[in-house]
Scaffold this motif. Structure first.
Motif, PDB file in Angstrom:
ATOM      1  N   ARG A  23       0.831  -1.201   0.000  1.00 35.96           N
ATOM      2  CA  ARG A  23       0.000   0.000   0.000  1.00 35.96           C
ATOM      3  C   ARG A  23       0.870   1.258   0.000  1.00 35.96           C
ATOM      4  O   ARG A  23       0.565   2.235  -0.695  1.00 35.96           O
ATOM      5  N   MET A  27       0.983   4.166  -2.785  1.00 31.97           N
ATOM      6  CA  MET A  27       0.801   5.582  -2.451  1.00 31.97           C
ATOM      7  C   MET A  27       1.961   6.424  -2.984  1.00 31.97           C
ATOM      8  O   MET A  27       1.775   7.578  -3.380  1.00 31.97           O
ATOM      9  N   GLU A  67      -5.205   3.278  -7.190  1.00 30.59           N
ATOM     10  CA  GLU A  67      -6.122   3.594  -6.087  1.00 30.59           C
ATOM     11  C   GLU A  67      -5.612   3.158  -4.717  1.00 30.59           C
ATOM     12  O   GLU A  67      -6.238   2.326  -4.045  1.00 30.59           O
ATOM     13  N   LEU A  69      -5.679   5.092  -2.274  1.00 27.82           N
ATOM     14  CA  LEU A  69      -6.703   5.762  -1.481  1.00 27.82           C
ATOM     15  C   LEU A  69      -7.947   5.902  -2.366  1.00 27.82           C
ATOM     16  O   LEU A  69      -7.860   5.761  -3.584  1.00 27.82           O
ATOM     17  N   VAL A  73     -10.336  11.039  -2.843  1.00 30.32           N
ATOM     18  CA  VAL A  73      -9.167  11.568  -2.113  1.00 30.32           C
ATOM     19  C   VAL A  73      -8.040  11.894  -3.090  1.00 30.32           C
ATOM     20  O   VAL A  73      -7.388  12.939  -2.982  1.00 30.32           O
ATOM     21  N   ILE A  74      -7.809  10.992  -4.055  1.00 34.34           N
ATOM     22  CA  ILE A  74      -6.766  11.230  -5.068  1.00 34.34           C
ATOM     23  C   ILE A  74      -7.073  12.505  -5.853  1.00 34.34           C
ATOM     24  O   ILE A  74      -6.207  13.360  -6.062  1.00 34.34           O
ATOM     25  N   THR A  77      -6.641  15.614  -3.709  1.00 33.23           N
ATOM     26  CA  THR A  77      -5.214  15.861  -3.475  1.00 33.23           C
ATOM     27  C   THR A  77      -4.582  16.567  -4.667  1.00 33.23           C
ATOM     28  O   THR A  77      -3.833  17.541  -4.517  1.00 33.23           O
TER      29      THR A  77
END
Length: 503
Positions: A23, A27, A67, A69, A73-74, A77
């Motif tokens: 993860r 990210m 993905e 997140l 959210v992406i 951001t």
């Protein structure tokens, strides 16, 4: 001394650690991709701020693909990062130096611009329609009727959904309204009847198949009819103003007819082979559906109200689009549902899927619009014209169609794609000696619907079906690539020769 033994790590702990590391890598990947592009020398003729914007945009797209997140959210951001760095990413030195230009306010206006987009609100309205179908059980009633007569085989359900969209498409100039306001609210009630739940391993029982059939059908019918997609009408005006050609409803329909018929007849079967449902035949479910329909009894007051509201929405979408924006028509129906008790305010505020999709798509619209604002799309068109000089008309036609089609990865709506790229493509093509402009124009405009299949944000209905919980991210991107390639091949191998004979 007694020998001490250390406890061996449990497999579960090792698995959790591996999952955490993966993860973290996912990210970091969008950031790494963006940084690598930022380090690449700025291409000639492109302002540095436009290239830097493009680097962050690609980073956001990588984030949406993997993905790490949630998509919302992406998207948020990306918008916030660009807005905060807008002095170096979004605005030209000339804009920054203009009298009265206020960087902070202009950056904020751009960041929230997607939330004023009509398609975003139409998608939100579609989710509220679905909530109405669910709460009143009218959607369940329609789903049970479909299952009663066509539910023995999953494949026949796929064809039922496809033909329902085909019947509505010529009269509904918004595929978002057509899919979100009519098709999706009904078919969302079908999977639970087979024990297929969203965001659950059981989604593959039948829900995933039905949702994929629905979005592919929406894309095909959007290309099949001039009046089935709002950007088609925009393309009509752009073609006339750019190269002086008139396109009729019948000419459009005939130009795409062989491809449209072939795809409509084979697409549910292709999806059945490439993304097969686990439930294929079930003799008991249609019998059970008959018993459940008897239990539902007559239409309730709220069901009749919802039916009337949906019919009003369809009438406004089909016949009153010149006087009332389709998104405003949807919001009007939502208000009426609230006043009559079909929905409560709690149903609106508690609909997580609707709000998640609303934020996700609104941020994508702003990000995609920034590519045009910074001049990146204009530079891309100019460079394309330079590359096309000196090549044959046939090669130019195929190359420009490929570029036009694949560049849709950079756009969150067909309208933005049409506005930004179609005039540039037409201008480039018109400078090539011997180019059959009628054929080229028809290939360009009829590709607008089918290209929407390639991404979860490529056309209005995409976020609706993607947000249903039945189409995981990796499945959507994989299937989008496969079906996008099939549709593109059909345009090149069937539509192109057919249109050459026609014009």
């Amino acid at each position: 001394m007694k020998e001490q033994t250390l406890p061996l790590p449990r497999a579960g702990a090792a698995s959790a650690k591996a999952g955490k590391n993966r993860r973290l890598l996912m990210m970091a990947l969008p950031v790494i991709v963006a940084l690598l592009l930022l380090l690449v020398p700025v291409p000639d003729g492109l302002p540095p701020y436009a290239w830097h914007y493009f680097a962050l945009f690609v980073g956001v797209i990588v984030g949406l693909i993997f993905e790490p997140l949630p998509g919302a959210v992406i998207g948020m951001t990306g918008v916030v990062a660009i807005a905060l760095g807008s002095q170096w990413l979004l605005f030209s030195p000339e804009q920054l130096a203009a009298p009265g230009f206020k960087l902070a306010s202009q950056s904020f206006k751009w960041a929230v611009s997607g939330f004023s987009n009509s398609t975003v609100w139409l998608i939100f309205g579609a989710f509220m329609f679905a909530a109405g179908y669910d709460k009143t059980q009218f959607g369940r009633r329609l789903a049970l009727i479909l299952v009663k007569y066509l539910g023995r085989r999953s494949l026949t359900l796929g064809y039922a959904i496809t033909f329902a969209d085909l019947l509505l498409a010529p009269f509904t100039p918004s595929n978002t309204a057509r899919s979100g306001g009519t098709i999706y609210p009904i078919i969302a009630n079908l999977p639970p009847l087979y024990g297929s739940k969203p965001n659950d391993p059981s989604s593959r029982r039948i829900g995933s198949y039905l949702m994929w059939v629905a979005i592919t059908a929406a894309c095909i019918t959007s290309s099949m009819f001039l009046s089935a997609l709002a950007p088609n009408l925009l393309a009509l005006a752009l073609v006339k103003s750019t190269v002086g050609l008139n396109i009729t409803w019948g000419g459009w329909f005939l130009a795409f007819l062989p491809v449209g018929v072939l795809l409509i007849l084979t697409m549910p079967l292709l999806a059945y082979w490439l993304y097969p449902p686990e439930v294929k035949i079930n003799d008991e479910v249609p019998l059970w559906a008959s018993r459940e329909l008897e239990k539902l009894g007559k239409l309730s007051r709220h069901e009749m109200l919802l039916l009337g509201f949906v019919c009003c929405a369809l009438i406004m979408w089909i016949f009153a689009a010149q006087w009332i924006e389709p998104a405003m028509a949807a919001l009007l129906i939502v208000v009426l549902m609230l006043w009559t008790g079909v929905l409560s305010w709690g149903d609106i505020t508690g609909n997580k899927a609707a709000w998640n999709t609303f934020v996700w798509f609104a941020t994508l619209v702003a990000l995609a619009d920034g590519l045009s604002t910074t001049g990146f799309i204009a530079w891309l068109g100019k460079e394309g014209g330079t590359l096309m000089s000196g090549i044959s008309p046939g090669v130019a036609t195929v190359s420009l169609l490929l570029a036009f089609y694949l560049l849709h990865y950079l756009f969150a709506s067909a309208t933005a794609h049409t506005t930004a790229l179609l005039p540039a493509m037409l201008t480039i093509a018109s400078t090539i000696p011997g180019m059959n402009m009628e054929v080229f124009v028809m290939l360009m405009v009829t590709s607008l619907g089918v290209m929407g299949i390639i991404t979860p944000y490529g056309t209005g209905p995409s976020p609706i079906y993607y947000g249903s919980g039945y189409l995981p991210t990796k499945d959507y991107w994989r299937l989008g690539t496969i079906f996008g390639a099939i549709f593109l091949a059909a345009l090149l191998l069937i539509a192109y020769p057919w249109m050459t004979m026609m014009f």
